[in-house]
Design an enzyme around this catalytic site. Sequence first.
Site, PDB file in Angstrom:
ATOM      1  N   SER A   9      54.976   9.925  34.096  1.00  0.00           N
ATOM      2  CA  SER A   9      53.908  10.365  33.198  1.00  0.00           C
ATOM      3  C   SER A   9      53.423  11.746  33.636  1.00  0.00           C
ATOM      4  O   SER A   9      53.838  12.258  34.685  1.00  0.00           O
ATOM      5  CB  SER A   9      52.746   9.372  33.257  1.00  0.00           C
ATOM      6  OG  SER A   9      51.920   9.636  34.372  1.00  0.00           O
ATOM      7  N   TYR A  24      47.449   5.480  41.021  1.00  0.00           N
ATOM      8  CA  TYR A  24      48.441   5.655  39.951  1.00  0.00           C
ATOM      9  C   TYR A  24      49.079   7.043  40.031  1.00  0.00           C
ATOM     10  O   TYR A  24      50.309   7.180  40.005  1.00  0.00           O
ATOM     11  CB  TYR A  24      47.764   5.456  38.592  1.00  0.00           C
ATOM     12  CG  TYR A  24      48.606   5.846  37.410  1.00  0.00           C
ATOM     13  CD1 TYR A  24      49.447   4.930  36.795  1.00  0.00           C
ATOM     14  CD2 TYR A  24      48.567   7.152  36.905  1.00  0.00           C
ATOM     15  CE1 TYR A  24      50.233   5.299  35.718  1.00  0.00           C
ATOM     16  CE2 TYR A  24      49.341   7.523  35.831  1.00  0.00           C
ATOM     17  CZ  TYR A  24      50.178   6.604  35.234  1.00  0.00           C
ATOM     18  OH  TYR A  24      50.957   6.986  34.171  1.00  0.00           O
TER      19      TYR A  24
END
Length: 264
Positions: free
Chosen positions: A139, A152
């Site tokens: 991402s 994350y």
Amino acid sequence: MTAKLVLITGASSGIGAATARRYGATGAHVLLLARNEERLDRVAEAVRKAGGTAASYPIDLADAAAVAEASARIAREAGIPDILINNAGAGRWLPIVDTSAEDARAMIEVPYLAAFNLTRAFLPKMLERRSGAIACITSPGSFIAWPNAAAYISARHALAGFTEALRSEAKGKGLSVTLVVLGMVESPYWEHNPGSRERAPKANPLLAPMLTPEDAAEAIFAGIEARKRTVVKPAVFRALFLLNALAPQLVARGLRRATPKSSA
């Protein structure tokens, strides 16, 4: 692509399932890895309907021993993949103070260590064969940071670093290595990681346009076929990454302002 052997992790839903169907449409034999056997079998059937063939391998990719065992089984039963797609990902977007040590470890185990262990299992034979493609799906968190998602983002940075190092080691040895950077995708990821969507920066480009799993699958497929180093979808993120390289404080300030305040 006919008769190519394609291994996809995180293949039971979302991006992984859509990518499996996309390769099935080319006549590929797709190896599906994820934890949920029932969902994997449904995806396998969808691959067959699309024109390919498929085999399911239920596995907890956070378990290094299980990855080694499954890799050996795949090599025996199907062979060495022509294309390996490290798509499995997990991790809630949480403030550091709300992230336990167990949470942080789990986010490193999948996606980073899962990709490391699976790639390491097949890489020697791929190098010996001097052909193949490896892709890691990540991402924008691999390149930029925003508040309330520390573990994350750290795991995504690790995955991007692994991909770059892998590319360096595989240079000139017949393998292509692709990093696929995807914006927000409408998938079961958000259901599995509650609260993450609400912690996303409330400004472009992180929220818009939202990708479908099929959009993501097409970007992955096209990037691997073209042997690209990096795929970025939506393309607007390229400008953001460049701006971050030139003016990181400006980007960081904008992301801080756009991120909802933590309730902690």
